[in-house]
Design an enzyme around this catalytic site. Structure first.
Site, mmCIF file in Angstrom:
data_model
loop_
_atom_site.group_PDB
_atom_site.id
_atom_site.type_symbol
_atom_site.label_atom_id
_atom_site.label_comp_id
_atom_site.label_asym_id
_atom_site.label_seq_id
_atom_site.Cartn_x
_atom_site.Cartn_y
_atom_site.Cartn_z
ATOM 1 N N LYS A 97 40.693 43.792 41.061
ATOM 2 C CA LYS A 97 39.594 44.290 40.778
ATOM 3 C C LYS A 97 39.171 44.165 39.184
ATOM 4 O O LYS A 97 39.768 44.991 38.546
ATOM 5 C CB LYS A 97 39.052 45.685 41.063
ATOM 6 N N ARG A 111 30.148 40.804 36.410
ATOM 7 C CA ARG A 111 29.900 40.024 37.480
ATOM 8 C C ARG A 111 29.061 38.823 37.194
ATOM 9 O O ARG A 111 28.214 38.749 36.385
ATOM 10 C CB ARG A 111 29.122 40.957 38.726
ATOM 11 N N ARG A 113 25.551 47.176 50.056
ATOM 12 C CA ARG A 113 26.821 47.715 49.606
ATOM 13 C C ARG A 113 27.451 48.353 51.101
ATOM 14 O O ARG A 113 27.343 49.574 51.334
ATOM 15 C CB ARG A 113 26.523 48.840 48.922
HETATM 16 P P1 AMP Z 1 31.556 48.856 41.063
HETATM 17 O O1 AMP Z 1 30.853 48.178 39.941
HETATM 18 O O2 AMP Z 1 32.352 49.983 40.562
HETATM 19 O O3 AMP Z 1 30.585 49.409 42.336
HETATM 20 O O4 AMP Z 1 32.648 47.753 41.743
HETATM 21 C C1 AMP Z 1 31.924 46.535 42.228
HETATM 22 C C2 AMP Z 1 32.120 45.428 41.358
HETATM 23 O O5 AMP Z 1 33.409 44.910 41.066
HETATM 24 C C3 AMP Z 1 31.553 43.957 41.593
HETATM 25 O O6 AMP Z 1 30.125 44.163 41.584
HETATM 26 C C4 AMP Z 1 32.373 43.118 40.632
HETATM 27 O O7 AMP Z 1 31.375 43.175 39.576
HETATM 28 C C5 AMP Z 1 33.730 43.720 40.592
HETATM 29 N N1 AMP Z 1 34.579 42.961 40.684
HETATM 30 C C6 AMP Z 1 35.569 42.843 40.050
HETATM 31 N N2 AMP Z 1 36.724 42.322 40.760
HETATM 32 C C7 AMP Z 1 36.108 41.789 42.072
HETATM 33 C C8 AMP Z 1 36.544 41.067 43.236
HETATM 34 N N3 AMP Z 1 37.826 40.516 43.290
HETATM 35 N N4 AMP Z 1 35.624 41.107 44.188
HETATM 36 C C9 AMP Z 1 34.329 41.464 44.148
HETATM 37 N N5 AMP Z 1 33.971 42.262 42.965
HETATM 38 C C10 AMP Z 1 34.847 42.468 42.058
#
Ligand code: AMP
Length: 550
Positions: A246, A251, A405
């Site tokens: 992650k 993004r 989501r």
């Molecule tokens: P969050 O913003 O905490 O809801 O986490 C989701 C976000 O993690 C996504 O919208 C991406 O911007 C980010 N992200 C980072 N690495 C990845 C990955 N390998 N696959 C999908 N999303 C990722």
């Protein structure tokens, strides 16, 4: 469709509270509309002007609108504002002003929605030095032809605050009902096209047209999102799972046709101009026409840099060359939505991944596929050791679900204890912080409504308080004593140590030790945490507390 009929429909919907009744009203209108009317009607009824994929902006602020109304009604802007303050609603105030004026008007051209749409596009396209003046004249022309009730809704559309409570879900169901097609098919087409208006036009042609939708290059698609969860639950449910790092960056979605390319942010804004180095890297990494999904991170001395430095680059419009030297921005690609004209979102992730590996020479995010919890744990540790945020776990058989989501993407990171929340209120600070807002009321969302959850007063440096003050000072919509309410828009990431049930806030929960972490400039109010997911977190938290005690 006459704009007057549209306005009457809005009036009817505004007086209707039941979702099913709203769907019924809209579904009765849709079949009678022409193919040209349909997309415009559907966007307008949701309070939008342009398709969701479009980053076009009308570019008129309330001030310009008030000047235009003043001109049409023959009064000063100040009187318009006073009237709005008195009625508490710009639309109603404008309606009243136009009704006084209309008694003296003898000539007016009828407005229809397609013409209004064309005028709004023309307004959005006005650029350059004289554009504000031209926009003002165009708005005046529109309002001069508006009947009072038309003025009410026209003004609200231009201010982007229609507020008749028609959400995308209701429109989707109304389209399905009107044209007797499966709501899932409508939903799927909305996800692929990111334009509910266009989907309504296709639905009129029949289910075949809806089934045959393709993602269009340079029309960004909403990003698939992740939920919280655990490695063990995912393995238990799916067996083999795919784990990726992650990345803590930003993004993006990259669209490429030949050597023409564009980059879109998570909010689907065109950020091509800010990241020429990323464009260059990705253009050289494939010969194919693609839409790919990934995260850019900032690297310095082989180590990922904090999230903020990437955001700085996203915001930066000048001195791009200088900024490039300081840090390297590296794309990590984890999905492919479209390949040489073929839409791939319905294929399983495992199949999309194969295509991605076939067509992209570099920058593919490594992936580990396994049903062994220890192996996934190891990947998690490696991710953290390398300075990443954690891991993402994905279901190999799952499609790409734009804007969803769902449970097919799960994020695992050490600080599971942060929430993205909307800032809806605040209070002046004390002592040396008396000139800025010192504490904030933050809210989660529940069925499109914002629900207060907590107050946040710690974790902000003086510098951050000033930054937040600058962002909020023009958003005050109500004041009482030291307290004020803000027009929602700003999103905070808020850390906490525990969720507790509490009657203090409407959400029914309270955060123990809430702490400001950062401003989420990349998120807007529609991205904030839902009450349902907070409930789920609470349940998980109590489960793990029980396990700990046992
Ligand atoms: P969050 O913003 O905490 O809801 O986490 C989701 C976000 O993690 C996504 O919208 C991406 O911007 C980010 N992200 C980072 N690495 C990845 C990955 N390998 N696959 C999908 N999303 C990722």
């Amino acid at each position: 469709m006459n704009f007057e009929d549209f306005a009457r429909a809005c009036e009817k919907l505004e007086g209707t509270s039941g979702r099913l009744d709203m769907i019924d009203i809209i579904s009765r209108i849709l079949p009678g509309l022409s193919p040209d009317d349909l997309p415009v009607f559907v966007r307008f009824i949701m309070g939008r002007i342009f398709p969701d994929w479009s980053s076009k902006k009308l570019g008129i602020g309330p001030n310009l609108l008030y000047v235009a109304i003043g001109y049409v009604a023959g009064i000063k802007k100040e009187e318009v504002i006073e009237k709005i303050n008195r009625t508490g609603d710009a639309g109603l105030a404008i309606e009243e002003l136009l009704s006084i004026k209309s008694q003296t008007t003898f000539f007016r051209e009828d407005l229809d929605i397609v013409r209004v749409y064309a005028e709004l596009i023309a307004i959005a396209d006005m650029e350059g030095k004289k554009s504000q003046r031209e926009k003002l004249q165009a708005v005046q022309r529109l309002l001069a032809n508006a009947r009072p009730i038309e003025g009410r809704y026209l003004a609200r559309i231009m201010l982007e605050e229609l507020r008749i409570g028609v959400g995308e879900g209701s429109v989707r169901d109304a389209i399905a009902k009107a044209f007797a097609v499966d709501p899932d098919l409508v939903e799927h087409a909305i996800q692929a096209l990111n334009d509910t208006g266009e989907v309504a036009r296709l639905a009129k042609l029949g289910p075949g047209a809806l089934r045959d939708v393709h993602i269009t290059l340079f029309h960004p698609v909403r990003m698939m999102l992740a939920q919280q969860g655990t490695i063990t639950d995912m393995i238990k449910e799916h067996g083999q799972i795919a784990a990726e790092y992650k990345y803590d960056g930003s993004r993006f979605q990259f669209h490429k046709r030949g050597n023409q390319a564009k980059l879109y942010s998570r909010r689907l804004e065109d950020v091509t101009g800010s990241l020429p180095d990323v464009i260059e890297k990705l253009l050289s990494a494939t010969d194919h026409d693609v839409i790919i999904d990934g995260e850019v991170i900032a690297i310095k001395d082989n180590k990922p840099m904090p999230f903020q430095s990437v955001l700085r680059r996203f915001r930066r419009r000048h001195d791009i060359a200088g900024a490039q030297d300081a840090i390297e921005i590296v794309p990590n690609i984890f999905d492919i939505l479209c390949l040489d004209g073929e839409t791939l979102i319905d294929l399983p992730l495992s199949e999309r991944r194969k295509r991605l590996e076939q067509v992209l020479k570099r920058y593919i995010a490594p992936q580990v596929v396994s049903n062994d919890p220890l192996e996934i744990e190891r990947t998690y540790k490696t991710a953290l050791d390398a300075g990443h945020e954690g891991i993402m776990i994905k279901v190999p058989a799952s499609p790409y679900s734009p804007g969803q989501r769902g449970k097919n993407w799960i994020k695992i990171k050490p600080e599971v204890d942060t929430l993205d929340l909307a800032v809806i209120g605040g209070e002046w600070g004390e002592g040396k912080r008396a000139h800025v807002f010192g504490s904030f009321l933050v809210a989660c969302q529940d069925a499109g409504k914002l629900v207060p959850l907590s107050r946040v007063a710690t974790g902000l440096s003086d510098e951050q308080l000033t930054e937040v003050y600058e962002l909020l000072k023009d958003r005050v919509i109500k004041k009482s004593g030291k307290e004020m309410s803000f027009e929602p828009g700003l999103v905070f990431e808020v850390g906490y140590s525990e969720l507790q049930t509490s009657p203090t806030y409407e959400a029914g929960f309270a955060l123990r030790f809430p702490r400001f972490i950062r401003i989420r400039v990349d998120k807007d109010v529609t991205d904030i945490e839902t009450l349902d997911s907070i409930k789920a977190r609470y349940q998980r938290q109590s489960k793990s507390a029980q396990a700990y005690q046992a």
